[in-house]
Write a protein that holds these residues in place. Structure first.
Motif, PDB file in Angstrom:
ATOM      1  N   PHE A 282       0.830  -1.195   0.000  1.00  0.00           N
ATOM      2  CA  PHE A 282       0.000   0.000   0.000  1.00  0.00           C
ATOM      3  C   PHE A 282       0.864   1.244   0.000  1.00  0.00           C
ATOM      4  O   PHE A 282       0.580   2.217  -0.696  1.00  0.00           O
ATOM      5  CB  PHE A 282      -0.921   0.016   1.207  1.00  0.00           C
ATOM      6  CG  PHE A 282      -2.263  -0.518   0.883  1.00  0.00           C
ATOM      7  CD1 PHE A 282      -3.224   0.295   0.329  1.00  0.00           C
ATOM      8  CD2 PHE A 282      -2.560  -1.833   1.101  1.00  0.00           C
ATOM      9  CE1 PHE A 282      -4.458  -0.202  -0.002  1.00  0.00           C
ATOM     10  CE2 PHE A 282      -3.785  -2.343   0.770  1.00  0.00           C
ATOM     11  CZ  PHE A 282      -4.744  -1.530   0.224  1.00  0.00           C
ATOM     12  N   THR A 283       1.924   1.204   0.814  1.00  0.00           N
ATOM     13  CA  THR A 283       2.841   2.329   0.822  1.00  0.00           C
ATOM     14  C   THR A 283       3.376   2.562  -0.580  1.00  0.00           C
ATOM     15  O   THR A 283       3.443   3.692  -1.057  1.00  0.00           O
ATOM     16  CB  THR A 283       4.000   2.053   1.783  1.00  0.00           C
ATOM     17  OG1 THR A 283       3.453   1.636   3.010  1.00  0.00           O
ATOM     18  CG2 THR A 283       4.846   3.261   1.978  1.00  0.00           C
ATOM     19  N   LEU A 286       0.316   3.913  -2.752  1.00  0.00           N
ATOM     20  CA  LEU A 286      -0.349   5.162  -2.374  1.00  0.00           C
ATOM     21  C   LEU A 286       0.622   6.271  -2.011  1.00  0.00           C
ATOM     22  O   LEU A 286       0.421   7.423  -2.349  1.00  0.00           O
ATOM     23  CB  LEU A 286      -1.253   4.927  -1.158  1.00  0.00           C
ATOM     24  CG  LEU A 286      -2.504   4.103  -1.343  1.00  0.00           C
ATOM     25  CD1 LEU A 286      -3.184   3.916  -0.005  1.00  0.00           C
ATOM     26  CD2 LEU A 286      -3.428   4.805  -2.306  1.00  0.00           C
ATOM     27  N   LEU A 287       1.673   5.888  -1.269  1.00  0.00           N
ATOM     28  CA  LEU A 287       2.458   6.925  -0.612  1.00  0.00           C
ATOM     29  C   LEU A 287       3.799   7.215  -1.244  1.00  0.00           C
ATOM     30  O   LEU A 287       4.443   8.188  -0.890  1.00  0.00           O
ATOM     31  CB  LEU A 287       2.701   6.535   0.850  1.00  0.00           C
ATOM     32  CG  LEU A 287       1.457   6.212   1.653  1.00  0.00           C
ATOM     33  CD1 LEU A 287       1.842   5.868   3.065  1.00  0.00           C
ATOM     34  CD2 LEU A 287       0.510   7.376   1.640  1.00  0.00           C
ATOM     35  N   ASN A 289       4.634   8.326  -3.963  1.00  0.00           N
ATOM     36  CA  ASN A 289       4.697   9.619  -4.656  1.00  0.00           C
ATOM     37  C   ASN A 289       5.029  10.765  -3.713  1.00  0.00           C
ATOM     38  O   ASN A 289       5.608  11.758  -4.116  1.00  0.00           O
ATOM     39  CB  ASN A 289       3.381   9.914  -5.359  1.00  0.00           C
ATOM     40  CG  ASN A 289       3.325   9.202  -6.685  1.00  0.00           C
ATOM     41  OD1 ASN A 289       4.362   8.735  -7.172  1.00  0.00           O
ATOM     42  ND2 ASN A 289       2.154   9.097  -7.259  1.00  0.00           N
ATOM     43  N   TYR A 290       4.648  10.608  -2.442  1.00  0.00           N
ATOM     44  CA  TYR A 290       4.970  11.650  -1.462  1.00  0.00           C
ATOM     45  C   TYR A 290       6.474  11.789  -1.274  1.00  0.00           C
ATOM     46  O   TYR A 290       6.967  12.846  -0.929  1.00  0.00           O
ATOM     47  CB  TYR A 290       4.364  11.309  -0.104  1.00  0.00           C
ATOM     48  CG  TYR A 290       2.897  11.617   0.029  1.00  0.00           C
ATOM     49  CD1 TYR A 290       2.457  12.928   0.098  1.00  0.00           C
ATOM     50  CD2 TYR A 290       1.962  10.603   0.112  1.00  0.00           C
ATOM     51  CE1 TYR A 290       1.119  13.216   0.235  1.00  0.00           C
ATOM     52  CE2 TYR A 290       0.625  10.875   0.257  1.00  0.00           C
ATOM     53  CZ  TYR A 290       0.201  12.191   0.317  1.00  0.00           C
ATOM     54  OH  TYR A 290      -1.116  12.475   0.454  1.00  0.00           O
ATOM     55  N   PHE A 291       7.179  10.663  -1.454  1.00  0.00           N
ATOM     56  CA  PHE A 291       8.595  10.660  -1.104  1.00  0.00           C
ATOM     57  C   PHE A 291       9.495  10.852  -2.316  1.00  0.00           C
ATOM     58  O   PHE A 291      10.709  10.777  -2.200  1.00  0.00           O
ATOM     59  CB  PHE A 291       8.972   9.349  -0.400  1.00  0.00           C
ATOM     60  CG  PHE A 291       8.332   9.219   0.950  1.00  0.00           C
ATOM     61  CD1 PHE A 291       8.861   9.894   2.045  1.00  0.00           C
ATOM     62  CD2 PHE A 291       7.207   8.454   1.128  1.00  0.00           C
ATOM     63  CE1 PHE A 291       8.274   9.800   3.278  1.00  0.00           C
ATOM     64  CE2 PHE A 291       6.609   8.351   2.363  1.00  0.00           C
ATOM     65  CZ  PHE A 291       7.142   9.028   3.441  1.00  0.00           C
ATOM     66  N   LEU A 292       8.904  11.053  -3.479  1.00  0.00           N
ATOM     67  CA  LEU A 292       9.713  11.266  -4.673  1.00  0.00           C
ATOM     68  C   LEU A 292       9.537  12.713  -5.101  1.00  0.00           C
ATOM     69  O   LEU A 292       8.560  13.358  -4.729  1.00  0.00           O
ATOM     70  CB  LEU A 292       9.261  10.327  -5.774  1.00  0.00           C
ATOM     71  CG  LEU A 292       9.500   8.857  -5.445  1.00  0.00           C
ATOM     72  CD1 LEU A 292       8.903   7.968  -6.508  1.00  0.00           C
ATOM     73  CD2 LEU A 292      10.988   8.589  -5.319  1.00  0.00           C
ATOM     74  N   PRO A 293      10.486  13.237  -5.885  1.00  0.00           N
ATOM     75  CA  PRO A 293      10.366  14.625  -6.318  1.00  0.00           C
ATOM     76  C   PRO A 293       9.012  14.851  -6.974  1.00  0.00           C
ATOM     77  O   PRO A 293       8.523  13.968  -7.690  1.00  0.00           O
ATOM     78  CB  PRO A 293      11.492  14.767  -7.347  1.00  0.00           C
ATOM     79  CG  PRO A 293      12.477  13.734  -6.957  1.00  0.00           C
ATOM     80  CD  PRO A 293      11.708  12.610  -6.354  1.00  0.00           C
ATOM     81  N   PRO A 294       8.386  16.010  -6.748  1.00  0.00           N
ATOM     82  CA  PRO A 294       7.049  16.264  -7.277  1.00  0.00           C
ATOM     83  C   PRO A 294       7.015  16.031  -8.778  1.00  0.00           C
ATOM     84  O   PRO A 294       7.919  16.421  -9.510  1.00  0.00           O
ATOM     85  CB  PRO A 294       6.810  17.738  -6.953  1.00  0.00           C
ATOM     86  CG  PRO A 294       7.712  18.031  -5.814  1.00  0.00           C
ATOM     87  CD  PRO A 294       8.893  17.134  -5.952  1.00  0.00           C
TER      88      PRO A 294
ATOM     89  N   ASN B  46      11.597  15.791  -0.192  1.00  0.00           N
ATOM     90  CA  ASN B  46      10.541  15.545  -1.181  1.00  0.00           C
ATOM     91  C   ASN B  46       9.176  15.562  -0.528  1.00  0.00           C
ATOM     92  O   ASN B  46       8.226  16.129  -1.059  1.00  0.00           O
ATOM     93  CB  ASN B  46      10.748  14.185  -1.850  1.00  0.00           C
ATOM     94  CG  ASN B  46      11.862  14.237  -2.860  1.00  0.00           C
ATOM     95  OD1 ASN B  46      12.139  15.300  -3.412  1.00  0.00           O
ATOM     96  ND2 ASN B  46      12.502  13.116  -3.080  1.00  0.00           N
ATOM     97  N   ASN B  50       6.227  17.974  -1.439  1.00  0.00           N
ATOM     98  CA  ASN B  50       4.954  17.444  -1.944  1.00  0.00           C
ATOM     99  C   ASN B  50       3.788  17.921  -1.102  1.00  0.00           C
ATOM    100  O   ASN B  50       2.730  18.270  -1.618  1.00  0.00           O
ATOM    101  CB  ASN B  50       4.989  15.918  -1.956  1.00  0.00           C
ATOM    102  CG  ASN B  50       5.697  15.383  -3.178  1.00  0.00           C
ATOM    103  OD1 ASN B  50       5.482  15.866  -4.275  1.00  0.00           O
ATOM    104  ND2 ASN B  50       6.567  14.417  -2.975  1.00  0.00           N
TER     105      ASN B  50
END
Lengths: 436, 417
Positions: A282-283, A286-287, A289-294, B46, B50
């Motif tokens: 799930f991480t 779902l998540l 993308n939060y931890f990668l450059p926009p 990041n 974000n």
């Protein structure tokens, strides 16, 4: 003195008497193995009863199965026409009609030759790894295979995987250049650093340039079109291939004397082992993308594979740590006494023995990993077990089918996993060096 | 590790950071630390960027909002007016419930299967081998789905139990009814129930507390009795008779509590189209529990088999030579040694079972993953916070289980000098 009659002297051996009927043949076997005590009699009766009950309920249903039909209702009509009103039977026609979907998901049907070819080549690639009777030169193919498999499955420009492979060549070249100038250790560092830089900054543009000069490409297939057993195999085998080296590194880190390395490894392993794989998946879906450059968005299968690799690596690290701990201290000391450095000692003395001890644990981790590929359904990928089955059941023809797909998919998983566990037993036997 | 014998004459040079074994490990650690910190900093940076783009921060206040969804099976009071935190608690308790029931049942089935697989009885040994191999080599998800399908598709509806010649009948002396919607089992009713104890925001069922206290008290009283018997036996050589004391200690308090609470068993009975009375357990729980039990038990069976095989034959022969009876040989010689091999992998099986219970979403059982990681996450859109909390809770459960079991493991460990 002359004897009137010679005393009786037996001149040949008597033939041995036949054993009593209860002590020979099938009767003896039955008495010893099935009816040796009252408890055993009860257990035997219960066991046979259970088998008879199960077989008498399931076997007729399976045997009445229909292989040629277009829908579930047609199946039922055929069975009722054949065996009478109210009789039920399996509808194997579902498997017959939908097996391409079970194998390939929604992969474009005119491109089925690509996954098939990739699968055959995969068998060729792993054969020399599994059986050392085969020529060692085939290992080179095993090393190149990931790029070929990737290109065949996803398609696109041939230069992307070729440039990715070229990274290893870059590393080798960097080591060759730096080593004579700056020594072995800096050479090693260069061999790691150069390919990383290559992959990060150069391989993409290089592939694009080459593609514009010499366009060779296959039709691209998006990850969402993957499904069924090619998905399970892609995730499973990539996971297996990458989790072993990472797991060994983590195990070494956990065994290391270096405080920071040790604590980082312990923390990572315990964290991964403490949470269910589902939450990690799930991480990933779902998540991450939060931890990668926009704005970055990378492939869902790749994300799942990364999580599966990390998950399996933590388990393998614990298995290998057990193998390392089981080695007698003398082995480490002997390696030191020979003057071997850390890498040589690990490569020549410690690892061969530790990995040999850990084979059963490693293989059962792999089996677990392969079974866990079914969990990708919860992040929206079409695994063969639930994803494809739900998709099949959604059609009006096959609404209401329950057991047949489960039996089919379960049988395939069983064959593969059982095969893996048998192979591990074969390997254990082959590598056994004690003389007991 | 190679040891440098002769001290280098010259002072510190930069190259020594790499080539001198005394400094190399420090160099490596610092490099690793820098790399890891850079990686973490990159991820956090990041994340912050974000979140800034999305225009929100990390905020757990959604836990205090009204949840607005219903949960079909709850152990504590819960309505759709309760908060998300309450829903999380319900999910957590459901996870713990299925994990607890699963661990107990899997241990029983697994030990039985493991012992029977070593039996001299050919039929039984083969049967158990087939069971273990089939369950170990097929994904758990398949077992959950199949067993759930058996419950929902193959079982009769509650109204099939009606009439003179019902199509279905209850099992176990007419006390348990398996239907396609729920499983009705007998349950205890307390006439003099003590109600709920409210401590701030925590509600405690006093009946349950009393029962647990009686069980735990009985267990420890029994241990004290056995310890005293052992002390007397070591001092005098005579072991006092303890069986009636043990029975009294184990069952006395709990019987007294039941009597005090005015307990009687309420069996499910058909009324109209449905069963009333007793307890109706949802099929998702039963199916999940059965699947987890059978799957994990196959692994435990292998562990038990390996553990028993690991005790050498000489041990039991030596015990017989000392004149110990077979039962005492088992309890004093074989089991303590076998347990030492069995327990560590058994712990990891318990952990696996607990983590695997997160597959509950496949059958719609509202566990932690279904409430906090499912509906709450989707309703509030707080994916990051919900997943962090979810992982944290699972991590804590895992650490608690492995911690407790490690304490037990240490107590049975071989005490070496």
């Amino acid at each position: 003195m002359k004897a009137t009659s010679a005393p009786f002297v037996r001149r040949e051996m008597l033939a041995p008497a036949a054993p009593p009927i209860t002590e020979a043949g099938a009767v003896k076997w039955l008495r010893e193995n099935l009816f040796s005590s009252p408890l055993n009699v009860i257990l035997t009766v219960l066991g046979v009863g259970a088998v008879v009950y199960l077989v008498s309920h399931i076997a007729p249903w399976m045997l009445r199965g229909v292989w040629n039909a277009g829908s579930l209702s047609e199946c039922r009509q055929i069975i009722e026409a054949r065996y009478g009103e109210g009789v039920t039977g399996a509808c194997w026609a579902l498997i017959r009609e939908r097996w391409p979907q079970y194998l390939f998901g929604f992969y474009p049907s005119e491109l089925y030759w690509r996954p098939v070819l990739a699968f055959v080549l995969m068998l060729v690639a792993i054969a020399p790894v599994l059986f050392d009777a085969l020529p060692r030169k085939m290992l080179w193919f095993a090393l190149v295979y990931p790029a070929i498999g990737f290109w065949l499955l996803w398609g696109g420009s041939v230069w992307v995987p070729v440039m990715a492979l070229a990274g290893f060549g870059v590393g080798y070249g960097a080591a060759k250049i730096v080593q004579p100038i700056a020594g072995a250790i800096l050479g090693g560092i260069a061999a790691v650093l150069a390919p990383v830089l290559w992959w990060l900054f150069l391989s993409g543009p290089a592939a694009e340039t080459l593609q514009s000069v010499l366009p060779i490409a296959l039709q691209e297939v998006r990850s969402r079109e993957f499904g069924g057993f090619i998905l399970a195999f892609t995730i499973g085998f990539t996971g297996i291939a990458f989790s072993l080296p990472l797991g060994v590194l983590l195990a070494l880190g956990r065994q290391s004397d270096m405080f920071i390395v040790n604590k980082l490894s312990v923390g990572f392993i315990e964290f991964i082992r403490g949470v269910p794989l589902i939450t990690l998946l799930f991480t990933a879906s779902l998540l991450l993308n939060y931890f990668l450059p926009p704005g970055t968005d990378f492939d869902i299968i790749l994300r799942v594979i990364i999580m599966v690799v990390l998950f399996a690596a933590a388990y393998i690290a614990e298995v290998v740590r057990g193998g390392l701990a089981a080695l007698p201290r003398g082995q480490y000391e002997a390696a030191d006494a020979l003057g071997l450095d850390y890498i040589k000692a690990q490569r020549l003395i410690i690892m061969p023995q530790a990995l040999k001890i850990s084979i059963p644990g490693i293989v059962s981790t792999f089996i677990g990993l392969f079974k866990d590929t079914t969990l990708v359904v919860f992040v929206g990928l079409l695994d063969p077990l639930k994803g494809i089955t739900d998709a099949v059941r959604a059609s009006t023809d096959w609404k209401g089918v329950y057991w047949e797909p489960y039996i089919f998919v379960g049988a395939i998983f069983f064959i593969i996993c059982f095969g893996m566990s048998r192979y591990s037993m074969y390997l254990e036997n082959k590598l056994k060096t004690d003389h007991r | 590790m190679a040891v440098v014998t002769d001290e280098p004459k010259a002072g510190f040079r930069l190259g020594m950071l790499i080539y001198d074994t005394r400094y190399r490990s420090i160099t490596i650690q610092i490099v690793v630390l820098i790399l890891v910190m850079a990686g973490v900093a990159w991820l956090v940076d990041n994340l912050l960027r974000n979140l800034a783009v999305l225009g929100r921060g990390i905020d757990f206040s959604f836990l205090g909002n009204r949840s607005g969804y219903d949960i079909n099976q709850t152990l504590v009071e819960y309505t759709n007016d309760s908060t998300h935190a309450r829903a999380t608690l319900v999910g957590l308790l459901n996870t713990l419930l299925v994990a607890f029931l699963g661990c107990i049942a899997a241990t029983v089935v697994g030990v039985l299967a493991g012992v029977l697989r070593l039996s001299k009885n050919w039929v039984i040994a083969r049967l158990m081998t087939v069971y273990v191999e089939v369950f170990r080599n097929i994904p758990l998800l398949l077992w959950i789905l199949i067993i759930f399908a058996v419950f929902t598709e193959a079982l009769p509806a509650p109204n099939a139990f009606r009439g003179e010649n019902p199509a279905a009948s209850m099992v176990l002396f007419d006390t348990v009814a398996f239907t396609n919607r729920y499983t009705a089992i007998p349950w205890l009713i307390f006439d003099n129930s003590m109600g709920w104890l409210t401590l701030g925001s925590v509600y405690l069922n006093i009946d349950l507390v009393l029962i647990v206290a009686a069980l735990v008290g009985g267990f420890f009283a029994n241990r004290a009795i056995l310890r005293r018997a052992k002390r007397i036996q070591e001092a005098t050589g005579e072991r006092p008779t303890t069986w009636w004391q043990s029975i009294l200690a184990l069952f006395g308090p709990i019987s007294a509590v039941f009597l005090f609470l005015g307990t009687h068993v309420d069996a499910p009975a058909l009324q109209g189209f449905n069963f009333t009375g007793g307890l109706q357990v949802s099929n998702s729980l039963v199916a999940l529990w059965l699947a987890l039990t059978l799957y994990t038990a196959a692994f435990i069976a292998e562990i038990v088999r390996a553990g028993i095989n690991a005790v050498s034959k000489g041990q039991s022969e030596a015990a017989f030579a000392l004149g110990l009876r077979p039962g005492r040989t088992m309890s004093l010689v074989i089991l303590p040694q076998a347990l030492r091999v069995i327990i560590p992998p058994l712990i990891s099986q318990y952990l696996n079972l607990t983590k695997n219970s997160s597959l509950a979403i496949a059958v719609g059982y509202m566990d932690l993953r279904g409430t906090l990681g499912g509906i709450t996450l989707n309703q509030t859109g707080r994916g990051l916070e919900a997943m962090m909390l979810l992982m944290l809770i699972y991590l804590v459960i895992s650490l608690i289980i492995s911690g407790t079991m490690n304490i037990y493991n240490n107590s049975v460990r071989l005490k070496e000098r």
